[in-house]
Write an enzyme that holds these catalytic residues in place. Sequence first.
Site, PDB file in Angstrom:
ATOM      1  N   PRO A  88       2.533   4.981  -6.675  1.00  0.00           N
ATOM      2  CA  PRO A  88       2.887   6.515  -5.954  1.00  0.00           C
ATOM      3  C   PRO A  88       4.537   6.920  -6.490  1.00  0.00           C
ATOM      4  O   PRO A  88       4.551   8.011  -6.261  1.00  0.00           O
ATOM      5  CB  PRO A  88       2.841   6.384  -4.464  1.00  0.00           C
ATOM      6  CG  PRO A  88       2.002   5.084  -4.154  1.00  0.00           C
ATOM      7  CD  PRO A  88       2.121   4.202  -5.315  1.00  0.00           C
ATOM      8  N   GLU A 115       1.788  -4.456  -0.618  1.00  0.00           N
ATOM      9  CA  GLU A 115       3.029  -3.630  -0.605  1.00  0.00           C
ATOM     10  C   GLU A 115       3.464  -3.110  -2.177  1.00  0.00           C
ATOM     11  O   GLU A 115       4.320  -2.441  -2.156  1.00  0.00           O
ATOM     12  CB  GLU A 115       4.160  -4.417   0.338  1.00  0.00           C
ATOM     13  CG  GLU A 115       3.818  -4.415   1.582  1.00  0.00           C
ATOM     14  CD  GLU A 115       3.014  -3.453   2.425  1.00  0.00           C
ATOM     15  OE1 GLU A 115       3.345  -2.347   2.474  1.00  0.00           O
ATOM     16  OE2 GLU A 115       1.901  -3.595   2.756  1.00  0.00           O
ATOM     17  N   ARG A 153     -12.350  10.953 -22.408  1.00  0.00           N
ATOM     18  CA  ARG A 153     -13.056  12.169 -22.882  1.00  0.00           C
ATOM     19  C   ARG A 153     -12.508  13.093 -23.814  1.00  0.00           C
ATOM     20  O   ARG A 153     -12.934  14.001 -24.457  1.00  0.00           O
ATOM     21  CB  ARG A 153     -13.284  13.010 -21.590  1.00  0.00           C
ATOM     22  CG  ARG A 153     -12.170  13.723 -20.750  1.00  0.00           C
ATOM     23  CD  ARG A 153     -12.665  14.259 -19.657  1.00  0.00           C
ATOM     24  NE  ARG A 153     -13.299  15.639 -19.649  1.00  0.00           N
ATOM     25  CZ  ARG A 153     -12.421  16.654 -20.257  1.00  0.00           C
ATOM     26  NH1 ARG A 153     -11.262  16.596 -20.526  1.00  0.00           N
ATOM     27  NH2 ARG A 153     -13.259  17.912 -20.517  1.00  0.00           N
ATOM     28  N   ASP A 168     -12.131  23.145 -22.248  1.00  0.00           N
ATOM     29  CA  ASP A 168     -12.199  22.860 -20.762  1.00  0.00           C
ATOM     30  C   ASP A 168     -10.997  23.381 -19.938  1.00  0.00           C
ATOM     31  O   ASP A 168      -9.959  23.716 -20.520  1.00  0.00           O
ATOM     32  CB  ASP A 168     -12.040  21.325 -20.759  1.00  0.00           C
ATOM     33  CG  ASP A 168     -13.381  20.841 -19.851  1.00  0.00           C
ATOM     34  OD1 ASP A 168     -13.390  21.367 -18.857  1.00  0.00           O
ATOM     35  OD2 ASP A 168     -13.952  19.836 -20.427  1.00  0.00           O
TER      36      ASP A 168
HETATM   37  N1  4GX Z   1      -1.275   6.544  -7.797  1.00  0.00           N
HETATM   38  N2  4GX Z   1      -1.416   2.794  -4.970  1.00  0.00           N
HETATM   39  C1  4GX Z   1      -0.438   0.705  -6.116  1.00  0.00           C
HETATM   40  C2  4GX Z   1       0.606  -1.040  -4.719  1.00  0.00           C
HETATM   41  C3  4GX Z   1       1.771  -0.779  -5.064  1.00  0.00           C
HETATM   42  C4  4GX Z   1       2.865  -0.152  -4.692  1.00  0.00           C
HETATM   43  C5  4GX Z   1       4.010  -0.127  -5.440  1.00  0.00           C
HETATM   44  C6  4GX Z   1       2.940  -1.233  -7.320  1.00  0.00           C
HETATM   45  C7  4GX Z   1       4.068  -0.646  -6.722  1.00  0.00           C
HETATM   46  C8  4GX Z   1      -1.268   4.960  -6.400  1.00  0.00           C
HETATM   47  C9  4GX Z   1      -1.224   6.228  -6.750  1.00  0.00           C
HETATM   48  C10 4GX Z   1      -1.282   4.069  -5.022  1.00  0.00           C
HETATM   49  C11 4GX Z   1      -1.121   2.222  -3.922  1.00  0.00           C
HETATM   50  C12 4GX Z   1      -1.526   1.907  -6.217  1.00  0.00           C
HETATM   51  C13 4GX Z   1      -0.024   1.245  -3.777  1.00  0.00           C
HETATM   52  N3  4GX Z   1       2.080  -1.220  -6.477  1.00  0.00           N
HETATM   53  N4  4GX Z   1      -1.208   4.343  -7.645  1.00  0.00           N
HETATM   54  N5  4GX Z   1      -0.395   0.167  -4.523  1.00  0.00           N
HETATM   55  N6  4GX Z   1      -1.200   7.160  -5.776  1.00  0.00           N
HETATM   56  O1  4GX Z   1      -1.393   4.680  -4.155  1.00  0.00           O
HETATM   57  O2  4GX Z   1      -1.234   5.307  -8.479  1.00  0.00           O
END
Ligand code: 4GX
Length: 248
Positions: A88, A115, A153, A168
């Site tokens: 995120p 985490e 795609r 698109d």
């Molecule tokens: N867009 N997540 C990753 C664990 C995490 C946290 C910090 C690495 C660093 C997400 C999103 C997402 C949840 C994937 C937490 N890994 N990934 N995960 N929104 O929510 O890509």
Amino acid sequence: MKFVVLTIFPEMINPFLENGMLRLAVERGIIDARALNIRDYAEGKHRVTDDKPYGGGCGMVMKPEPLSRAIGAASEIAPTARRILLTPQGRPFDQAMAQDFAASDGLIFICGRYEGVDERICQGMVDEEVSIGDYVMTGGELAAMVIVDAVTRLLPGVLGGDESAEKDSFSGGLLEHAHYTRPSVFDGEGVPDVLMSGNHAEIEKWRRETSLIRTFLKRPDLLEQREFSREEKHVLTEWCRRIEDLVG
Ligand code: 4GX
């Protein structure tokens, strides 16, 4: 184009690669996509991939050594691929990024769970951090699949020509025009006359106009940075005039 997805749940990725457009792209040799299980690169009887965070607190962190070895293995499969961590905290994924990725020759996705992953992996073995949106999932797998899907795609030979991809939603920064198919009356609702007219110039003009107006109504944020053509300015001014007439 090579895609390698690093995950502790490869069984989430495989069915996605075996169906629909992704399967077609694999069969045509346009993409080579695979999931590697991070657990296969973990040591010890239990092949542990996570551990408690230094400094305490709840939740677990993905250990660096298995991830590092998995990234090494992925880099052997796709030596020139960009290494992407799904998080995120990453740069928001959008169509422009999909186009940029589609021009690369490979992508390695690192899917964290718990985490997150040890910061030394983020710092040292990742080229970019990408987010698919401002919400928190339980892992990066769905994010990796979203990106693989949107990038695939765009590749030549996947959709009917690369023409449909071009026309698109979002190409040209606008939403798509409305689509209709048979029957000509459904639930008492007809189809715009212009689409039945056979006049292709008028049909294209109507499509450009409705595409612009529905973008304005549904996603005005997409128009904020946009330069309008003469025709687009005319369409917007004309709608403006019609609204003013209506209000009086
Ligand atoms: N867009 N997540 C990753 C664990 C995490 C946290 C910090 C690495 C660093 C997400 C999103 C997402 C949840 C994937 C937490 N890994 N990934 N995960 N929104 O929510 O890509």
